[in-house]
Structures are given as structure tokens and as C-alpha cells.
Design an enzyme around this catalytic site. Sequence first.
Site, PDB file in Angstrom:
ATOM      1  N   TYR A  26     100.719  12.354 -25.806  1.00 30.56           N
ATOM      2  CA  TYR A  26     101.265  13.707 -25.441  1.00 30.56           C
ATOM      3  C   TYR A  26     100.171  14.746 -25.427  1.00 30.56           C
ATOM      4  CZ  TYR A  26     104.304  17.661 -24.752  1.00 30.56           C
ATOM      5  OH  TYR A  26     104.552  18.929 -24.562  1.00 30.56           O
ATOM      6  N   HIS A  27     100.175  15.612 -24.291  1.00 30.11           N
ATOM      7  CA  HIS A  27      98.847  16.598 -24.250  1.00 30.11           C
ATOM      8  C   HIS A  27      99.515  17.822 -24.577  1.00 30.11           C
ATOM      9  CE1 HIS A  27      95.513  19.020 -23.451  1.00 30.11           C
ATOM     10  NE2 HIS A  27      95.044  18.032 -22.841  1.00 30.11           N
ATOM     11  N   GLY A  28      99.461  18.478 -26.011  1.00 29.39           N
ATOM     12  CA  GLY A  28     100.151  19.500 -26.238  1.00 29.39           C
ATOM     13  C   GLY A  28      99.255  20.693 -25.524  1.00 29.39           C
ATOM     14  N   GLU A  54     100.823  19.039 -18.359  1.00 31.30           N
ATOM     15  CA  GLU A  54     101.780  18.889 -19.750  1.00 31.30           C
ATOM     16  C   GLU A  54     101.293  19.765 -20.565  1.00 31.30           C
ATOM     17  OE1 GLU A  54     103.207  15.013 -20.605  1.00 31.30           O
ATOM     18  OE2 GLU A  54     101.697  14.954 -22.024  1.00 31.30           O
TER      19      GLU A  54
END
Length: 137
Positions: free
Chosen positions: A15-17, A88
Site C-alpha cells: 500500500y502506498h502511503g 493512492e
Amino acid sequence: MEKIPNRGPALIVYYHGAIPIDYYYFLAHVIIQKGRTCHSVADHFLFKIPGFKLLLEVFSVIHGPQEECVRALRNGHLLGISPGGVREAMFSDETYRLFWGKRKGFAQVAIDCQVPIIPMFTQNLREGFRSLGTLSK
């Protein structure tokens, strides 16, 4: 970390914060714990920043067409990819909504190469850095 093979290819999907600091620490941890590097896929715009392309190459960052991802895996490398990427990072919120859209090439890469897919998620990553907000539907 226990799922990361000591040798051979694997695809790490994360997941790309807003700022993927968890992924940066993960990369360092892989080097320290496993003694190997992990190739990473980054958005093509990073390669257009003057002077940045050399730095990306030193850190085994690729711009990610499927053929290049397949080549990295077939050469036995670990490969990290965030299908949601910059969208994202910028528009997801505290609900950790995924912005993969039609980006499913990473799955085809894994099928083509017959490699393990290792999902990675860091709890509370979005709470560390706030971003612009969500996209309207």
C-alpha cells in the site's frame, strides 16, 4: 519478513502511503536481514527529474512496464510494487482505500513468472502523514 525468500524471486505488493516510509525501512531491512536488494517500481515521472535517474538506477528502481518487471523476476530479484502508486498516496484517506483502478499488470507479471506474491501493509501509515484528501467518485 519471514515470507521473504533468502534467494529467488518474489513480488512484494504494498500500500502506498502519502510518504511510503514503511517501504523504505522495509528495503533497508531486507538488505540487513536477507543480504539482498529489492528492485522497486516507481512512477515514470520520477525518471524525468533532472539528476534523479542515476539515483533511481543505483537503488534498482525501474519505471515498471510489465516486460521490465518480468525481466527482474526472471533474473531472481525481489520486486516491490504499489499498484495504487501516486494516486493512492495522494487521495486515499484513513480508510486505506485502494486506488488500483485497472492496474492489474502486477498480477499478470506474477502469473507469467510463477512467483510468490507477498502482500505488505503497515498499520497506521496514513496517520503519520496527512495528504490532500479523497477523489470524488
